[in-house]
Design an enzyme around this catalytic site. Sequence first.
Site, short mmCIF file in Angstrom:
data_model
loop_
_atom_site.label_atom_id
_atom_site.label_comp_id
_atom_site.label_asym_id
_atom_site.label_seq_id
_atom_site.Cartn_x
_atom_site.Cartn_y
_atom_site.Cartn_z
N ASP A 67 51.45 39.81 24.38
CA ASP A 67 51.32 40.25 25.61
C ASP A 67 50.50 39.06 26.35
O ASP A 67 50.16 38.93 27.45
CB ASP A 67 50.50 41.37 25.78
N SER A 68 50.14 38.04 25.70
CA SER A 68 49.60 36.70 26.31
C SER A 68 50.54 36.11 27.35
O SER A 68 50.22 35.29 28.25
CB SER A 68 49.26 35.63 25.37
N GLU A 138 46.72 46.37 19.01
CA GLU A 138 45.08 45.92 18.79
C GLU A 138 44.10 47.13 18.57
O GLU A 138 44.69 48.50 18.91
CB GLU A 138 44.61 45.49 20.14
N GLU A 205 41.81 37.62 15.00
CA GLU A 205 41.58 36.56 16.03
C GLU A 205 40.05 36.27 16.49
O GLU A 205 39.40 37.35 16.39
CB GLU A 205 42.34 37.25 17.30
O1 KIV Z 1 49.58 38.09 22.80
C1 KIV Z 1 49.18 37.44 22.06
O2 KIV Z 1 49.88 36.08 22.25
C2 KIV Z 1 48.62 37.36 20.77
C3 KIV Z 1 48.22 36.26 19.68
C4 KIV Z 1 47.25 35.25 20.34
C5 KIV Z 1 47.94 36.72 18.42
O3 KIV Z 1 48.41 38.61 20.41
#
Ligand code: KIV
Length: 290
Positions: A67-68, A138, A205
């Site tokens: 979701d980044s 998460e 993380e």
């Molecule tokens: O959303 C993401 O890219 C992530 C990674 C940084 C683990 O959760």
Amino acid sequence: MSTTFQLDTSTSRANPTPQPMRRLTVPKIRMRKQDGVTAEPLVMLTAYTARQAQLLDEHCDLLLVGDSLGQVIYGLPSTIPVTLEMMANHGAAVVRGSYHAVVVIDMPFGSYEASPQQAFESAAFLLKQTGAAAVKLEGGGAMAETVAFLGQRGIPVMGHVGLTPQAVNVLGGYAARGRSDSEAAKIVTDAKALDDAGTFAIVVEGVVEPIAIEVTQSVSCPTIGIGASAQCDGQVLVTEDMLGMFDRVPRFVKRYEDIAGIIGKTVATYAEEVRNRSFPGEEQTYQPKG
Ligand code: KIV
């Protein structure tokens, strides 16, 4: 619910079509850690588009549709506004562009926290729409019931502990976690609760290294570190970060290339050639036959 795409997740629809081969599977990823030992660390990178997936696929065990993408693709300030539809569209593209890696797709904020039932509906939507093999969510102990609920209903779950970006408003920022004894103990307890509930892997993380090591030694499933430790059972980075697409380089990122610099130089050359009319040249123009 009808699916958007015709999917065959056991072979590739990538273009050009690579040698058909079977994808890795979630059980194979889980089994890479045996009796607390992972002989070959797991390689995971984020992917958001089909072409990116094509380029990363053969090198990776897992592709994470993170979701980044909220920040990286859409320029959003955090992952909070990311929607299920955004995840589904990018997830489907990544599955179409890959044939080897296990594709894991993030459950966006607000799509799973209310109840295991809500999580099942959202996760089923994502898997139907994309062909991804698993979801990531998460949170620690509070998510254990949901992880077990999904697992019992055919949905493999990757956990995510430590710095959990969807909780930015509670955490107050993106600083590394686990510096106080109570915070450190909670991260370890959270990871154990997820492991007991059946996660096939856990992202760790932004935690101080001794906690990442303790988590890795305390859980039976593989841990995948980001800003954690080389002792984790695997590593993940945001692809654009490691390729050098951004000026800001967080401490945990290794910039393996300067792709932003290469793009800047290349586009400057193109702009100059357009302005001085040397592009398009003879090779790029069509002439009448004969
Ligand atoms: O959303 C993401 O890219 C992530 C990674 C940084 C683990 O959760």
